[in-house]
Design a protein around this motif. Structure first.
Motif, PDB file in Angstrom:
ATOM      1  N   TYR A 269       0.559  -1.322  -0.183  1.00 50.06           N
ATOM      2  CA  TYR A 269       0.033   0.053   0.151  1.00 50.06           C
ATOM      3  C   TYR A 269       0.822   1.385   0.123  1.00 50.06           C
ATOM      4  O   TYR A 269       0.970   2.355  -0.732  1.00 50.06           O
ATOM      5  CB  TYR A 269      -0.792   0.048   1.506  1.00 50.06           C
ATOM      6  CG  TYR A 269      -1.678   0.976   1.556  1.00 50.06           C
ATOM      7  CD1 TYR A 269      -3.031   1.491   0.519  1.00 50.06           C
ATOM      8  CD2 TYR A 269      -1.740   2.229   2.914  1.00 50.06           C
ATOM      9  CE1 TYR A 269      -3.751   2.354   0.937  1.00 50.06           C
ATOM     10  CE2 TYR A 269      -1.917   3.083   3.049  1.00 50.06           C
ATOM     11  CZ  TYR A 269      -3.186   3.296   1.657  1.00 50.06           C
ATOM     12  OH  TYR A 269      -4.439   4.757   2.082  1.00 50.06           O
TER      13      TYR A 269
ATOM     14  N   HIS B 297       3.079   1.850  -3.220  1.00 53.08           N
ATOM     15  CA  HIS B 297       1.987   2.103  -4.324  1.00 53.08           C
ATOM     16  C   HIS B 297       1.390   3.418  -4.037  1.00 53.08           C
ATOM     17  O   HIS B 297       2.088   4.227  -5.214  1.00 53.08           O
ATOM     18  CB  HIS B 297       1.315   1.016  -4.116  1.00 53.08           C
ATOM     19  CG  HIS B 297       0.070   1.933  -5.065  1.00 53.08           C
ATOM     20  ND1 HIS B 297      -0.894   2.449  -5.563  1.00 53.08           N
ATOM     21  CD2 HIS B 297      -0.274   1.055  -6.464  1.00 53.08           C
ATOM     22  CE1 HIS B 297      -1.682   2.698  -6.945  1.00 53.08           C
ATOM     23  NE2 HIS B 297      -0.916   0.978  -7.361  1.00 53.08           N
ATOM     24  N   HIS B 298       1.118   3.811  -3.714  1.00 50.86           N
ATOM     25  CA  HIS B 298       1.234   5.392  -2.977  1.00 50.86           C
ATOM     26  C   HIS B 298       2.725   6.324  -3.412  1.00 50.86           C
ATOM     27  O   HIS B 298       2.291   7.693  -3.288  1.00 50.86           O
ATOM     28  CB  HIS B 298       0.541   5.486  -1.447  1.00 50.86           C
ATOM     29  CG  HIS B 298      -0.629   5.486  -1.474  1.00 50.86           C
ATOM     30  ND1 HIS B 298      -2.065   7.234  -1.778  1.00 50.86           N
ATOM     31  CD2 HIS B 298      -1.600   4.777  -1.091  1.00 50.86           C
ATOM     32  CE1 HIS B 298      -3.117   6.435  -1.528  1.00 50.86           C
ATOM     33  NE2 HIS B 298      -2.874   5.497  -1.248  1.00 50.86           N
TER      34      HIS B 298
ATOM     35  N   LEU C 284      -6.604  10.511   1.693  1.00 52.56           N
ATOM     36  CA  LEU C 284      -5.001  10.358   0.482  1.00 52.56           C
ATOM     37  C   LEU C 284      -5.558  10.136  -0.209  1.00 52.56           C
ATOM     38  O   LEU C 284      -4.959   9.397  -1.283  1.00 52.56           O
ATOM     39  CB  LEU C 284      -4.848   9.314   1.673  1.00 52.56           C
ATOM     40  CG  LEU C 284      -3.029   8.411   1.664  1.00 52.56           C
ATOM     41  CD1 LEU C 284      -2.258  10.135   1.872  1.00 52.56           C
ATOM     42  CD2 LEU C 284      -2.751   7.145   3.164  1.00 52.56           C
ATOM     43  N   ASP C 285      -6.650   8.401  -0.154  1.00 55.75           N
ATOM     44  CA  ASP C 285      -6.956   7.997  -1.312  1.00 55.75           C
ATOM     45  C   ASP C 285      -7.537   7.758  -2.343  1.00 55.75           C
ATOM     46  O   ASP C 285      -7.641   7.800  -3.233  1.00 55.75           O
ATOM     47  CB  ASP C 285      -7.791   6.685  -0.832  1.00 55.75           C
ATOM     48  CG  ASP C 285      -6.554   5.558  -0.519  1.00 55.75           C
ATOM     49  OD1 ASP C 285      -5.733   5.172  -0.884  1.00 55.75           O
ATOM     50  OD2 ASP C 285      -6.602   4.669   0.650  1.00 55.75           O
TER      51      ASP C 285
ATOM     52  N   PRO D 214      -5.881   9.367  -5.829  1.00 53.75           N
ATOM     53  CA  PRO D 214      -5.214   8.220  -6.534  1.00 53.75           C
ATOM     54  C   PRO D 214      -6.196   7.406  -6.836  1.00 53.75           C
ATOM     55  O   PRO D 214      -6.429   6.948  -7.825  1.00 53.75           O
ATOM     56  CB  PRO D 214      -4.305   7.277  -5.573  1.00 53.75           C
ATOM     57  CG  PRO D 214      -3.906   8.768  -4.572  1.00 53.75           C
ATOM     58  CD  PRO D 214      -5.854   9.891  -4.318  1.00 53.75           C
TER      59      PRO D 214
ATOM     60  N   TYR E  56      -0.557   5.107 -10.252  1.00 51.98           N
ATOM     61  CA  TYR E  56       0.312   5.576  -9.649  1.00 51.98           C
ATOM     62  C   TYR E  56       0.284   7.132  -9.777  1.00 51.98           C
ATOM     63  O   TYR E  56      -0.193   7.538 -11.107  1.00 51.98           O
ATOM     64  CB  TYR E  56       1.867   5.445  -9.601  1.00 51.98           C
ATOM     65  CG  TYR E  56       2.232   4.311  -9.522  1.00 51.98           C
ATOM     66  CD1 TYR E  56       2.192   3.443  -9.118  1.00 51.98           C
ATOM     67  CD2 TYR E  56       2.165   3.676 -10.973  1.00 51.98           C
ATOM     68  CE1 TYR E  56       2.750   1.840  -8.492  1.00 51.98           C
ATOM     69  CE2 TYR E  56       3.162   1.844 -10.583  1.00 51.98           C
ATOM     70  CZ  TYR E  56       3.348   1.158  -9.596  1.00 51.98           C
ATOM     71  OH  TYR E  56       4.148   0.512  -9.525  1.00 51.98           O
TER      72      TYR E  56
ATOM     73  N   ARG F 146       0.784  10.397  -7.305  1.00 52.55           N
ATOM     74  CA  ARG F 146       0.978  11.021  -6.088  1.00 52.55           C
ATOM     75  C   ARG F 146       0.670  12.262  -5.886  1.00 52.55           C
ATOM     76  O   ARG F 146       1.829  13.333  -7.472  1.00 52.55           O
ATOM     77  CB  ARG F 146       2.332  11.458  -5.633  1.00 52.55           C
ATOM     78  CG  ARG F 146       2.684   9.809  -5.705  1.00 52.55           C
ATOM     79  CD  ARG F 146       4.904  10.036  -4.363  1.00 52.55           C
ATOM     80  NE  ARG F 146       4.640  10.852  -3.568  1.00 52.55           N
ATOM     81  CZ  ARG F 146       5.907  10.693  -3.674  1.00 52.55           C
ATOM     82  NH1 ARG F 146       6.865  10.439  -3.891  1.00 52.55           N
ATOM     83  NH2 ARG F 146       5.863  11.223  -1.985  1.00 52.55           N
TER      84      ARG F 146
ATOM     85  N   GLU G 243       3.090  12.769   4.470  1.00 51.22           N
ATOM     86  CA  GLU G 243       2.682  12.043   3.679  1.00 51.22           C
ATOM     87  C   GLU G 243       2.773  11.111   4.262  1.00 51.22           C
ATOM     88  O   GLU G 243       1.862  10.111   4.119  1.00 51.22           O
ATOM     89  CB  GLU G 243       2.508  12.783   2.022  1.00 51.22           C
ATOM     90  CG  GLU G 243       2.005  11.871   0.881  1.00 51.22           C
ATOM     91  CD  GLU G 243       2.674  11.991  -0.410  1.00 51.22           C
ATOM     92  OE1 GLU G 243       3.752  12.087  -0.852  1.00 51.22           O
ATOM     93  OE2 GLU G 243       1.808  11.961  -1.388  1.00 51.22           O
TER      94      GLU G 243
ATOM     95  N   MET H  84      -0.184   8.250   5.367  1.00 57.01           N
ATOM     96  CA  MET H  84      -0.092   6.499   5.085  1.00 57.01           C
ATOM     97  C   MET H  84      -0.754   5.706   5.991  1.00 57.01           C
ATOM     98  O   MET H  84      -1.055   5.025   6.454  1.00 57.01           O
ATOM     99  CB  MET H  84       0.660   6.226   3.834  1.00 57.01           C
ATOM    100  CG  MET H  84       0.567   7.157   3.149  1.00 57.01           C
ATOM    101  SD  MET H  84       1.857   7.177   1.816  1.00 57.01           S
ATOM    102  CE  MET H  84       1.712   8.350   0.805  1.00 57.01           C
TER     103      MET H  84
END
Lengths: 156, 285
Positions: free
Chosen positions: B12, B15-16, B118-119, B122, B140, B142, B222, B226
């Motif tokens: 996770y 990926h972020h 956060l998600d 994305p 991806y 950011r 950041e 996460m």
């Protein structure tokens, strides 16, 4: 965490954005701010001036008011004096008229009583003569005795 | 995320932390000047345009009469930048002060992307990527440009270039060269190399620390978002996972509130350092 050409792209974008701000954002805002500062300064100066003007005007108004009051008092006392004088004159005139009227009435009454006395005298003289005629049983010549009668009349 | 398997914590986060770049997969080499981070470029340019257009809108409608709330807010910002730049930079500030304003507002906007869920972005990107016929697992994105070292170093390099420019402009090329070799230790032929080395170290240290400071703060922030998101994702119907979930809500709230300070402070620090470095270019040793 990698370094790549994004870095240079970001550098260019950075400079372009800064240039844009310099060209189109900063000058109008600073101009507005400076202008407003000028306006506020002018406003404050005007307010100060207005304050001193107001003080002047108040002083002037007080002065005028005082003058007006003084002249009003003057007028009033003058008017009162005049009124008193008028009343005095009217009173004197009234008294004069009353006196004249009284005198005229008295004079008239005097002549009237005089006339009445004259008439009465005539009557009394006539009555006396008539009475004497009756008493003497003879006629008396009125013309012969006119002098005597006139004398008698004036004695009454 | 694909339905067949949920990513574990490490997957996770990795990926972020992977950029959408022009390669389509993670950049292998530490430095590769042929690669672009498309996500960083997109978000930084978009937010930069948003920032300057908002400012330009305020500028276009600025009146010297009674200001509205929006105009007053922009004016407060401009006055703040103006007074800071005036006290730090002595000289012509017709470019430097607007530069500082741009830096502050732009970096604030980029940092503020950290406060979005956060998600959210994305996942939207993954959906678009999937609809476009690609593997959504490799979508991806950011969204915080300042958590990309390229962005922050790009800006600090820009500041370095401006420092060099103002050094030459204010002191003349000869004057600047003289300063490079005689300051800080003094004018003696034996000291020339030492002075020059010190000056070079100074320039490099300023630039690297300038970019790294912002990057480090935003990257760490950041990362903590996460980790907090992982706490929230731990929910599995058990009491322990429920507590973790509650902890995630609590920590997320606290960290987001604290982050309001961080993003503003870091934008302000970057702006102040920009002014300080450019101001130093104006001062003779």
């Amino acid at each position: 965490m990698n370094l790549n050409a994004t870095l240079f792209a970001q550098l260019v974008v950075f400079l372009i954005l800064a240039w844009f701000t310099m060209k189109f954002v900063w000058p109008p805002i600073m101009k507005a701010l400076d202008e407003r500062a000028g306006k506020i300064a002018d406003g404050l100066a005007a307010a100060d001036k207005a304050k001193t003007d107001l003080a002047h005007a108040e002083k002037k108004a007080a002065e005028e008011l005082r003058k007006a009051r003084e002249s009003a008092a003057e007028f009033r006392s003058g008017a009162e004096k005049q009124v008193a004088q008028l009343i005095e004159e009217a009173r004197a005139e009234g008294a004069r008229i009353v006196n004249a009227a009284r005198e005229a009435a008295e004079a008239e009454a005097g002549t009237a009583s005089q006339r009445a006395k004259e008439a009465l005298r005539e009557h009394v003289a006539a009555l006396a003569v008539a009475g004497a005629e009756r008493i003497l049983r003879k006629e008396i010549n009125a013309q012969a005795h006119a002098e005597l009668l006139t004398q008698l009349k004036s004695e009454l | 995320m694909a339905a067949e398997h949920a990513p574990n914590a490490s997957e996770y986060i990795v990926h972020h932390l992977t950029h959408l770049n022009s390669l389509g997969h993670k950049q292998a080499a530490l430095v590769d000047w042929t690669v672009y981070h498309l996500d960083t470029l997109f978000w930084s340019v978009s937010l930069g345009l948003l920032a300057v257009l908002i400012l330009a809108r305020a500028a276009a409608k600025a009146t010297s009469g009674v200001p509205g709330r929006f105009q007053a807010a922009v004016e407060i910002l401009v006055e703040m930048v103006e007074s800071q730049s005036k006290s730090i930079v002595h000289g012509d500030r017709s470019f430097i002060a607007p530069l500082a304003l741009t830096v502050f507002v732009w970096i604030f906007f980029m940092n503020a992307m950290d406060l979005l869920p956060l998600d959210a972005l994305p996942n939207i990107w993954a959906w678009i990527f999937g609809v476009a016929g690609h593997d959504a697992n490799h979508a991806y994105m950011r969204v915080v440009p300042t958590a990309d070292l390229n962005a922050t170093l790009g800006m600090s390099l820009g500041v370095l270039l401006l420092c060099l420019y103002y050094n030459v402009k204010i002191k003349g090329f000869g004057g600047w060269m003289h300063e490079l070799f005689t300051a800080p230790f003094g004018s003696h032929p034996l000291l020339y190399p030492v002075n020059f080395a010190m000056q070079m170290i100074e320039f490099v240290a300023k630039t690297v620390s300038h970019g790294m400071r912002l990057f480090g703060n935003m990257y760490a922030g950041e990362l903590i978002f996460m980790l907090i998101a992982l706490m929230g994702a731990a929910w599995a119907g058990t009491a322990g996972s429920g507590l973790l979930w509650l902890g995630g809500v609590f920590a997320g709230t606290v960290w987001a509130i604290f982050h309001i300070l961080i993003i503003t402070l870091q934008a302000f620090i970057f702006m102040m350092l920009t002014l300080v470095y450019i101001g130093q270019a104006h001062e003779s040793h």
